[in-house]
Design a protein around this motif. Sequence first.
Motif, PDB file in Angstrom:
ATOM      1  N   VAL A 163      21.174 -47.943 -12.240  1.00  0.00           N
ATOM      2  CA  VAL A 163      21.970 -49.144 -11.266  1.00  0.00           C
ATOM      3  C   VAL A 163      21.147 -49.902 -10.463  1.00  0.00           C
ATOM      4  O   VAL A 163      21.179 -51.255 -10.099  1.00  0.00           O
ATOM      5  N   ALA A 164      19.960 -49.499 -10.010  1.00  0.00           N
ATOM      6  CA  ALA A 164      18.757 -50.136  -9.292  1.00  0.00           C
ATOM      7  C   ALA A 164      18.435 -51.315 -10.306  1.00  0.00           C
ATOM      8  O   ALA A 164      18.345 -52.551  -9.854  1.00  0.00           O
ATOM      9  N   PHE A 209      20.994 -54.243 -10.333  1.00  0.00           N
ATOM     10  CA  PHE A 209      21.047 -55.115  -9.408  1.00  0.00           C
ATOM     11  C   PHE A 209      19.753 -55.682  -9.169  1.00  0.00           C
ATOM     12  O   PHE A 209      19.780 -57.022  -8.876  1.00  0.00           O
ATOM     13  N   ASP A 210      18.530 -55.278  -9.762  1.00  0.00           N
ATOM     14  CA  ASP A 210      17.570 -56.190  -9.554  1.00  0.00           C
ATOM     15  C   ASP A 210      17.354 -57.127 -11.039  1.00  0.00           C
ATOM     16  O   ASP A 210      16.993 -58.472 -10.490  1.00  0.00           O
ATOM     17  N   VAL A 233      20.096 -58.143 -13.366  1.00  0.00           N
ATOM     18  CA  VAL A 233      21.385 -58.881 -13.739  1.00  0.00           C
ATOM     19  C   VAL A 233      21.590 -60.092 -12.586  1.00  0.00           C
ATOM     20  O   VAL A 233      22.250 -59.351 -11.561  1.00  0.00           O
ATOM     21  N   THR A 234      21.754 -61.222 -12.840  1.00  0.00           N
ATOM     22  CA  THR A 234      21.808 -62.190 -11.863  1.00  0.00           C
ATOM     23  C   THR A 234      23.431 -62.792 -11.827  1.00  0.00           C
ATOM     24  O   THR A 234      23.874 -63.126 -10.817  1.00  0.00           O
ATOM     25  N   PRO A 248      26.919 -61.977 -11.542  1.00  0.00           N
ATOM     26  CA  PRO A 248      27.624 -60.752 -10.721  1.00  0.00           C
ATOM     27  C   PRO A 248      28.740 -60.381 -11.676  1.00  0.00           C
ATOM     28  O   PRO A 248      29.076 -59.120 -11.739  1.00  0.00           O
ATOM     29  N   LEU A 280      27.152 -58.143 -14.258  1.00  0.00           N
ATOM     30  CA  LEU A 280      26.839 -56.937 -13.658  1.00  0.00           C
ATOM     31  C   LEU A 280      27.933 -55.862 -13.364  1.00  0.00           C
ATOM     32  O   LEU A 280      27.779 -54.605 -13.447  1.00  0.00           O
ATOM     33  N   LYS A 284      27.682 -52.358 -14.809  1.00  0.00           N
ATOM     34  CA  LYS A 284      27.705 -51.088 -13.610  1.00  0.00           C
ATOM     35  C   LYS A 284      28.879 -50.187 -14.045  1.00  0.00           C
ATOM     36  O   LYS A 284      28.535 -48.936 -13.993  1.00  0.00           O
TER      37      LYS A 284
END
Lengths: 206, 206, 206
Positions: free
Chosen positions: A161-162, A165-166, A168-169, A171, A174, A178
């Motif tokens: 998950v971290a 978020f770091d 995948v730009t 959304p 993401l 996720k």
Amino acid sequence: MRLRLTPRDTSYFDLFAAQAEHLVTGAGLLGELLGAHRAQRKAVVQRMSEAEHAADEATHSIMRRLNQTFVTPFDRDDIYDLASRLDDCMDLMDEAADLVVLYKVDALPARVSDQVAVLQRAAELTAAAMPRLRSMDSLSEYWIEVNRLENQADKTYRKLVAQLFDEVTDPIELLKLKEIVEKLEDAADAFERVANTVETIALKES
Amino acid sequence: MRLRLTPRDTSYFDLFAAQAEHLVTGAGLLGELLGAHRAQRKAVVQRMSEAEHAADEATHSIMRRLNQTFVTPFDRDDIYDLASRLDDCMDLMDEAADLVVLYKVDALPARVSDQVAVLQRAAELTAAAMPRLRSMDSLSEYWIEVNRLENQADKTYRKLVAQLFDEVTDPIELLKLKEIVEKLEDAADAFERVANTVETIALKES
Amino acid sequence: MRLRLTPRDTSYFDLFAAQAEHLVTGAGLLGELLGAHRAQRKAVVQRMSEAEHAADEATHSIMRRLNQTFVTPFDRDDIYDLASRLDDCMDLMDEAADLVVLYKVDALPARVSDQVAVLQRAAELTAAAMPRLRSMDSLSEYWIEVNRLENQADKTYRKLVAQLFDEVTDPIELLKLKEIVEKLEDAADAFERVANTVETIALKES
């Protein structure tokens, strides 16, 4: 201590073992899905959905028997819980596979294969443990190991998950990744709940 | 009406009280987390995870006792439900704190402190109510107040979500904050479910 | 087979029927909400929330009676499950309606009306089935049809999600619509769980 080994009692153990065998199939198909080209994914997911239907059938036969018989090898509620929780494992693995196709995901993060490896190991341990419910022998190794695997899965999940978020730009991408990663983590949790149910049963019988 | 006041019965009340005390600690740590600088957050979350492990232990000792004893101060299922639901409160507060660090959240909306204040109050009321399970005295004030708090938490939650969608333009930041705010709302719901379980127990015993 | 037809037993069936009638109202209000102009939505959601409160009351009267009486028309746990699961249907329809206003959604995809049509049909079938719990007659048509409806709802849901990801380019709008569509799918699942609970009860009584 209740009666054991009457044909009726026995078949519960067979039914649980059959249910758990479908989980081994399902976890294996998740592995195939990771290795498959996008064009092949649909076919793998189709086989997963067939495995899910078969597992569903196994669950229903346990429930039907449970609702129509009086003698059970252990508490009715525990039989119900165990069957339901085994079924949860299959449903969640099926949903995860399904999302990969439904969301037309391009590539999954490499670490997802660590999540799937844990599910495959947990499924094998569960399938190996079900027949041992009859004798209640050496079940603790099983639930201790599954709990250890779930802790490992949880660490992998948090790293994933971290990482998402770091890295995948987009959304929307993401959002898709996720949800898939969460579904696989839910599946690992479901295997742990199966193990906890087995622990409860074993403690009562001991 | 079942036997009360034997040592075995008593210890259930002590165990529930101990479980609830961990919730007071957890809710307090959520408050600390809100006030902490980003550099300090990890340390607070570490203490939260220790509190969660301690609560877990308390839950397991109740389950172990439940699985191995026959005489219980009230219905086995209700003891199981109460222990599980107290545990849910801790898990959800722990997950919320964890997300703040995992998502590297910059700043949380001011209203989040209203959510946390409700959790702190609910935890104190719950901890104060557990010992009263022995006598079943004046428990209604407790569950009525916790239900009132949950309604208040729900209003705050809805305002927060509307605010997030109005003010947060970065969808990824929105995703993070929304999940944290939802987790805190889930925790408030979990305290209400504890209160509802206590109400069920009290109604049966009355 | 337990005693039937004493006034006390009877009223459980009346209470379940009353609870299910609120679901018909709720599903109808979802239909109104789809047809309503944005300015009228708040009023529809207000009526939905009143229906939810009424259903809540019906649920609580069942629970109160259950906690304070000994004679029940069928297993206490099944009465508890049925009441809880009927309540879940209402809660989820209420939450879905609520999100439409809370998220200030502009327009919902046309297919959402297919989801709502399934909920309306499922609510009518459920309301029609509750009184038949007394005689346990011809309940299988009910649960078979609700299961069929849920499969249909699931197909619609999957098409909707794929469509949202294909067509909605604003990730925040996507987030809102996806959550509403999921909530409606959860409501369809909840109706299926009610049907499964009725099947369980019928199998035990048969």
